[in-house]
Scaffold this motif. Sequence first.
Motif, PDB file in Angstrom:
ATOM      1  N   SER A 748     -50.503 -95.237 -39.428  1.00 40.73           N
ATOM      2  CA  SER A 748     -49.352 -95.929 -38.851  1.00 40.73           C
ATOM      3  C   SER A 748     -49.770 -96.836 -37.704  1.00 40.73           C
ATOM      4  O   SER A 748     -49.219 -97.926 -37.525  1.00 40.73           O
ATOM      5  N   THR A 749     -50.780 -96.401 -36.925  1.00 41.93           N
ATOM      6  CA  THR A 749     -51.270 -97.252 -35.838  1.00 41.93           C
ATOM      7  C   THR A 749     -51.906 -98.523 -36.390  1.00 41.93           C
ATOM      8  O   THR A 749     -51.666 -99.625 -35.886  1.00 41.93           O
ATOM      9  N   ILE A 750     -52.707 -98.378 -37.437  1.00 37.81           N
ATOM     10  CA  ILE A 750     -53.339 -99.560 -38.054  1.00 37.81           C
ATOM     11  C   ILE A 750     -52.270-100.504 -38.585  1.00 37.81           C
ATOM     12  O   ILE A 750     -52.332-101.731 -38.372  1.00 37.81           O
ATOM     13  N   ALA A 751     -51.265 -99.946 -39.280  1.00 33.58           N
ATOM     14  CA  ALA A 751     -50.204-100.798 -39.843  1.00 33.58           C
ATOM     15  C   ALA A 751     -49.438-101.507 -38.731  1.00 33.58           C
ATOM     16  O   ALA A 751     -49.135-102.703 -38.830  1.00 33.58           O
ATOM     17  N   MET A 752     -49.127-100.775 -37.669  1.00 33.17           N
ATOM     18  CA  MET A 752     -48.370-101.366 -36.582  1.00 33.17           C
ATOM     19  C   MET A 752     -49.168-102.470 -35.894  1.00 33.17           C
ATOM     20  O   MET A 752     -48.655-103.567 -35.631  1.00 33.17           O
ATOM     21  N   VAL A 753     -50.443-102.194 -35.607  1.00 34.01           N
ATOM     22  CA  VAL A 753     -51.272-103.179 -34.908  1.00 34.01           C
ATOM     23  C   VAL A 753     -51.475-104.415 -35.770  1.00 34.01           C
ATOM     24  O   VAL A 753     -51.459-105.546 -35.279  1.00 34.01           O
ATOM     25  N   ASN A 754     -51.658-104.216 -37.078  1.00 32.30           N
ATOM     26  CA  ASN A 754     -51.808-105.375 -37.967  1.00 32.30           C
ATOM     27  C   ASN A 754     -50.551-106.230 -37.970  1.00 32.30           C
ATOM     28  O   ASN A 754     -50.619-107.465 -37.992  1.00 32.30           O
ATOM     29  N   LEU A 756     -48.569-106.612 -35.549  1.00 30.61           N
ATOM     30  CA  LEU A 756     -48.518-107.331 -34.271  1.00 30.61           C
ATOM     31  C   LEU A 756     -49.576-108.429 -34.180  1.00 30.61           C
ATOM     32  O   LEU A 756     -49.675-109.120 -33.173  1.00 30.61           O
ATOM     33  N   GLY A 757     -50.368-108.595 -35.243  1.00 29.15           N
ATOM     34  CA  GLY A 757     -51.357-109.665 -35.261  1.00 29.15           C
ATOM     35  C   GLY A 757     -52.613-109.342 -34.479  1.00 29.15           C
ATOM     36  O   GLY A 757     -53.313-110.257 -34.036  1.00 29.15           O
ATOM     37  N   MET A 758     -52.922-108.044 -34.296  1.00 30.93           N
ATOM     38  CA  MET A 758     -54.106-107.650 -33.531  1.00 30.93           C
ATOM     39  C   MET A 758     -55.145-107.021 -34.468  1.00 30.93           C
ATOM     40  O   MET A 758     -54.848-106.642 -35.598  1.00 30.93           O
ATOM     41  N   GLN A 759     -56.378-106.914 -33.951  1.00 34.49           N
ATOM     42  CA  GLN A 759     -57.438-106.245 -34.676  1.00 34.49           C
ATOM     43  C   GLN A 759     -57.467-104.761 -34.312  1.00 34.49           C
ATOM     44  O   GLN A 759     -57.079-104.373 -33.217  1.00 34.49           O
ATOM     45  N   VAL A 760     -57.970-103.945 -35.258  1.00 36.13           N
ATOM     46  CA  VAL A 760     -58.102-102.509 -35.026  1.00 36.13           C
ATOM     47  C   VAL A 760     -59.576-102.149 -35.060  1.00 36.13           C
ATOM     48  O   VAL A 760     -60.297-102.556 -35.978  1.00 36.13           O
ATOM     49  N   VAL A 761     -60.041-101.405 -34.052  1.00 33.15           N
ATOM     50  CA  VAL A 761     -61.398-100.879 -34.017  1.00 33.15           C
ATOM     51  C   VAL A 761     -61.303 -99.360 -34.033  1.00 33.15           C
ATOM     52  O   VAL A 761     -60.648 -98.775 -33.171  1.00 33.15           O
ATOM     53  N   ALA A 762     -61.942 -98.744 -35.014  1.00 32.11           N
ATOM     54  CA  ALA A 762     -61.950 -97.284 -35.104  1.00 32.11           C
ATOM     55  C   ALA A 762     -63.220 -96.763 -34.443  1.00 32.11           C
ATOM     56  O   ALA A 762     -64.332 -97.138 -34.839  1.00 32.11           O
TER      57      ALA A 762
END
Length: 817
Positions: A748-754, A756-762
């Motif tokens: 859900s965090t990845i989906a939300m951040v995407n 919002l137009g941001m990148q996700v780093v795990a």
Amino acid sequence: MRRFVSLPFKIMGLIMAFLLIASVSTTFLWISKNDQDYLTQQQKLREQDQKQFLLIKDMLRSRVESWFEAFVHFQASYADTAEATAFFLEHEFEYLRVNWQINGLWLLDGELNTIFSTTTTTPAYVITDATEVIKLQTSSSNTRCIKECEQLISMPILMNSSDVLVLSISSSLLEAMAALNQTTFADLAIVSVPEQSQTKVKVSELLINSPISSANKLFMQQILQQVPAQLSVATLKASGYRLTSANKDLLLNLLPVDPEFENRLFLLTVHDITSASKAHAEYRANVLIISLLVVLFCSLAIWFLSMQFRRRLLVVTKMLPLLAQKNYSEFHQQKMINSNFFADEIEILHDTASLLGHELENLDRTIEQNTRELETIALYDQLTGLPNRNRLNQLLIPLLQSINDNTDRLAIIFLDFDKFRKINDSYGHDIGDAFLIQAANNIRSCLQSSDLLFRLGGDEFVIVFKDSADKNRALTLANSLVSYFQQALKVGERYFYSSCSIGVASANSAQNVVDEIIRQSDIAMNAAKDAGGNRVCEFNHEMLSKALRRIEIENEVRAAFKNDEFSFALQAQVEIATGKLVGFEALIRWIHPQRGFVSPDEFIPIIENSESMIDLGYWGLKRAFIILEKLDEIGFSGLKVAVNLSASQFLDPQLIPFLKEQLVAFSRDAEQIELELTERTVVADIEQTLDTMQQLRTLGFTFSIDDFGTGYSSLAYLKQMPVEIIKIDRSFISGMQDDNADMKIVSSTIAMVNKLGMQVVAEGIETAEQLQMLATMQCEIGQGYFISRPVSEKDLYDLLPLKVSNGIWIDLSKTEN
């Protein structure tokens, strides 16, 4: 020699007439100004009521919208279809009705068909608002009174299928009314006018609407019955009305519920202004009395002046012998009033004698005054007038010697305010000084007459008194002071919330060293601050060990800067889908010459609020520029380095000038430097944080939020900040395979951040299974031991050619094949 000239009665008459005219004029202007101020205060009260009501309505609206927005972001499974959303709303309605005062819910599709409703039929006004929401693609809020007055909020919801639904929520105004009552202390009611022109409607015809208690409704009805029959709604709206009822002065104001819309709903506020009215009347009476007294006093003064001519010679003859005897006290009692219109030799003689007397007396007083001033400066604080550290050291010795038996002890309470520096930085030192003066007065009010209060400097205060071991009044007093300063402290017209941290120490023998017991209370106070502040800590020897360890670490850190013991270990960050190397995260490393590797968890918490932390941060930023320069030299250009910024460094005013200097010195693109902020840094001072981020973003720097999900930053702040990258904490990544909740949080965090137009780093990827799961979730960037352990800077430049081919991290590509 001139003859004495008496003051003519004609001139006295003219002066009396002038005084009378001046007094009457001044009195009239004074009273007029006071009347105008009185009316202005009532108008300000009306404006404040309007602002408070609109603010509370907007806050309640924002709370509802934020909850449903969070639902859309975090309950992704319920946002797949309209039926799933309706199912969620149906099961959550009872919770919303009880805890959020939600009266009704309606879910409509784009064709205005009702998908879900808590009523048997969908009201026409719900469809009207939904039509407007679909047309403008934005939320709306209107207030309507059917059975009772409610706020109807309608908002668009974008489903995962790209369909747009409209959710309408009706919320009772009862909570808004209660909140407004608590902030304004006014009696409130929502009223409406009959169906006719407002200019013709009388206030007595207003209708009182729910929600309202029966007692308050009866009170409001009595108020409406007492207003003049000819008072119109338009007049009450424009300027309010002051009503006298049951020996009370009441201020009535009529405020529109929705100022942006012309409707027939108003908020009727009733303020008790009895005390203000009495003060106003007393002020007018006092002005008249003062004016009369001034006229009387001036008349007497003129008469007195006219009598001085014949007395002056006698005064001079008495003064000269007293001057010769240096009897200054009696000399100054011999007064002679000189004429401002006629000068003669007596006045010259008198003035000369007086000047000589003052000069001689000043010579005698100068030494005494200088002595007292030096003593005051040495022993007393110039700001608060309290005894200072020197006076404390002076008094502690006899106090320690006065302890005679084992039942008595000397208690030392060390008090320091937790947020005083922020007051100085935000409002200036003048306000800070006023805060300290008021704080000193408040502390003194909590003490007994035998207690001694000192100010050591800054916002540090010390309380000393004799205590009994069986009563332990020191802890009781310290806890009461902590509770006392949890309340707002008023300075002028401002209120400040600045809790305090208190350390308590005690001495039970004359053998105790003065400096040592003060230091013990200081150590205990610092322990209270380290524990979060707003508390009391009693000194123990474990605190002393920790304090010594802190000092040791701080000294070693300063030495480490000089000896170049700090370095970076760099952990690779790659694109999960392609294996492309995008950059590195710079992790601080300290290799101590005797103790070897010192973990950041050991020394960072100790220095995070010190100058050493700021120095270390600037060292790290400059080192990142050097690393990028060396990477260019070995053929790895276009990469970026992520550097963590502490809260103290990020709020340091020298940060932006420093980074500008580095950009010029290294001729470097700012986008290659990624500034990592923790959620704690973000919320430390949100206004200054946003301003600093905007300035740095303009220069080209990128921002990432580290350890996302472990702190307490809100989505509202996240939307305001120019953040490009969100880093998911390793604790969620490590639990994905075994904990379904962690997997849902990550997805859900990845989906939300995407969205919002941001990148996700795990962070913290340790297995191929974790990497594959993140790739399925469309996570863009990854780092962790599975990809690469942190590599020291000295080894990085030799290792990169072996690990990277054509920009691809070789080990990751082998794993994928």
